[in-house]
Structure formats: C-alpha cells, structure tokens
Design an enzyme around this catalytic site. Structure first.
Site, PDB file in Angstrom:
ATOM      1  N   HIS A  58       0.779  -1.322  -0.111  1.00 16.61           N
ATOM      2  CA  HIS A  58       0.045  -0.056   0.169  1.00 16.61           C
ATOM      3  C   HIS A  58       0.773   1.274  -0.114  1.00 16.61           C
ATOM      4  CE1 HIS A  58       0.928  -0.922   4.252  1.00 16.61           C
ATOM      5  NE2 HIS A  58       0.395   0.309   4.491  1.00 16.61           N
ATOM      6  N   HIS A  60       1.232   3.879   2.078  1.00 11.64           N
ATOM      7  CA  HIS A  60       1.786   4.726   3.013  1.00 11.64           C
ATOM      8  C   HIS A  60       3.157   5.045   3.062  1.00 11.64           C
ATOM      9  CE1 HIS A  60      -1.913   3.968   5.749  1.00 11.64           C
ATOM     10  NE2 HIS A  60      -2.135   5.133   4.959  1.00 11.64           N
ATOM     11  N   ASP A  62       5.752   4.911   5.112  1.00  6.07           N
ATOM     12  CA  ASP A  62       6.310   3.870   5.897  1.00  6.07           C
ATOM     13  C   ASP A  62       6.542   2.541   5.256  1.00  6.07           C
ATOM     14  OD1 ASP A  62       3.743   3.340   6.522  1.00  6.07           O
ATOM     15  OD2 ASP A  62       4.465   2.618   8.564  1.00  6.07           O
ATOM     16  N   HIS A 116      -7.467  -1.016   5.487  1.00  8.65           N
ATOM     17  CA  HIS A 116      -6.287  -0.105   6.076  1.00  8.65           C
ATOM     18  C   HIS A 116      -6.195   1.189   4.911  1.00  8.65           C
ATOM     19  CE1 HIS A 116      -2.954   0.983   8.344  1.00  8.65           C
ATOM     20  NE2 HIS A 116      -2.001   1.008   7.268  1.00  8.65           N
ATOM     21  N   HIS A 173       4.773  -4.804  10.967  1.00 10.09           N
ATOM     22  CA  HIS A 173       5.194  -3.958  12.222  1.00 10.09           C
ATOM     23  C   HIS A 173       5.314  -4.812  13.214  1.00 10.09           C
ATOM     24  CE1 HIS A 173       4.503   0.157  10.585  1.00 10.09           C
ATOM     25  NE2 HIS A 173       3.464  -0.596   9.849  1.00 10.09           N
TER      26      HIS A 173
END
Length: 245
Positions: A58, A60, A62, A116, A173
C-alpha cells in the site's frame, strides 16, 4: 523441485519490518515494503544479493519511502497496487486481484485486501504456504481502518484465516505486545492468548521479533480473526484504538 525461498527480516524506522525474499536457485531478490532504503541495501549487500524487485502492499510512506533508493542502487522494478497508483509515483507495474508476480519459479497471487487503505493488496504464495500482508493482518491484530470499512477488513481477515494453518504470515510492524495485551483483555479466558502473551513478553524483553506468525496461531489468538461479524470487528477495532493496556 525449487529450493525454498529465503526470507530475511530487516528492521526499519521505529517498528517496521521490511522483508527480503531470496530465491536460491536463480539468485533473485525481492524487497517487500521498503520503509527506508539504507537498512535494506545494507542487508542485501551483506549477503551479496542484488534486489531486482520491490513489492508494495500500500501507499503509506513507511512502506514506500525506500522505493526510489532501492531503484537507484539496484535498478529494481517496483510493483504496486493499481488502485493506489497516484500515490506511488515510483511504481513501474500496477497490479490487482488475480494478477501474479514471481521470483524465480515461485509465484505469488495478488489479493486485494482493502480497509487499512483503499487499495491495499497482499501477496500470497500458495505453493510456498506464505503471504506478505502489509498492514492488513498483524500478529494478534489488524490494521486501523483509515480508508476502508469494517466489512472490508472482516472479509480480508476471514479470507486469510481460511488459508491452511501452516501458512506463514509476514506483516510489516512489531505491534504484537500491544495486540496481545488487548487480546487478553477481550478474551480473558482464552488460555492460548494467555500463553502467547507470556511468550511475546519474553521475546520483546530480549529484543527479539515476534513475527512472522502463522494462520493457525492467528485463528487461536487474534481477536479480530475470531469475531463472527463485521459489526463485532468494528467494535473491537474501536476499542483497540483507545486501549491503554
């Protein structure tokens, strides 16, 4: 018969995990969700690996901020979700549900797993019994519903949970300790959760990673997998968002 894929965990930023996938037979290497380039390139260089592909789950930052650095250093081709093309300008190939990507003779199917983010995807290696799921499923948890709905997250988690129990799940994560404490809060009588919380506490005390996980473990201990409806998931996700344990 192909040799098993090698998967290396590369810690990045404060709590991200970037995954290097290496095919011994061909020498090919893929990096999944490079949060930053420097530690990824260092890990590859230490092993004498050249990264030929970047796979994003995705948009994002990070998960994508290292794309350009890996491209510049190794000439890697970036694959990203088609639905998020506008937010991933480094993408070379755009994919969606039913498309496939490969490393050597190993093939991963693209699963659309939004919630998300609106276009989040996962990479499922059926024959290798592994999946790279970004921020959809975590060990004992799931991603926040930033751009999607509880219905979408429930569908994505149930689809993943239907995989064989030995399937290895690579998430992005180190959130397991917080997730385990929440799981113990909402399922106080679940002995599997209590045992896993103790193990996670031991691992984190020693500075060790708590992932990857397996579908079997998530079926037993993930409170977001174990709900029977999207409404129940929404309630638990809201509770987790404010959980202080």
């Amino acid at each position: 018969m192909s040799a098993p894929l090698q998967v290396v965990c590369v810690p990045a930023l404060s709590d991200n995990y970037v995954w290097l996938i290496h095919d011994v037979d061909t020498g090919e290497t893929v990096v999944v969700d490079p949060a930053e380039a420097a530690p990824v390139l260092a890990a590859a260089d230490a092993r004498g690996w050249r990264i030929g592909q970047v796979w994003n789950t995705h948009w994002h930052p990070d998960h994508t901020a290292g794309n350009q650095g890996v491209k510049d250093a190794h000439g890697a081709i970036v694959t990203a979700p088609a639905a998020e093309a506008a937010k991933i300008p480094t993408a070379d190939r755009l994919v969606g549900e039913g498309d496939a990507v490969s490393i050597g003779a190993h093939r991963a199917m693209i699963w659309e797993t939004p919630a998300h983010t609106a276009g989040h995807i996962s990479y499922h290696f059926a024959e290798d019994a592994m999946a790279f799921v970004g921020d959809t499923m975590f060990a004992m948890g799931c991603g926040r519903l930033f751009e999607g709905t509880a219905d979408q997250m429930h569908a994505a988690l149930q689809r993943l949970a239907a995989l064989p129990p030995e399937t290895v799940i690579y998430c992005a994560h180190e959130y397991t300790l917080s997730n385990a404490r929440f799981a113990a809060h909402v399922e106080p009588d679940n002995a599997a959760v209590a045992a896993r919380l103790a193990e996670v506490e031991r691992l984190r005390a020693g500075g060790e990673a708590t992932v990857p996980t397996t579908i079997g473990a998530e079926r037993e201990t993930n409170p977001f997998v174990r709900v029977d409806s999207a409404a129940a998931l929404a309630e638990r996700r809201a509770a987790k968002d404010s959980f202080m344990g």
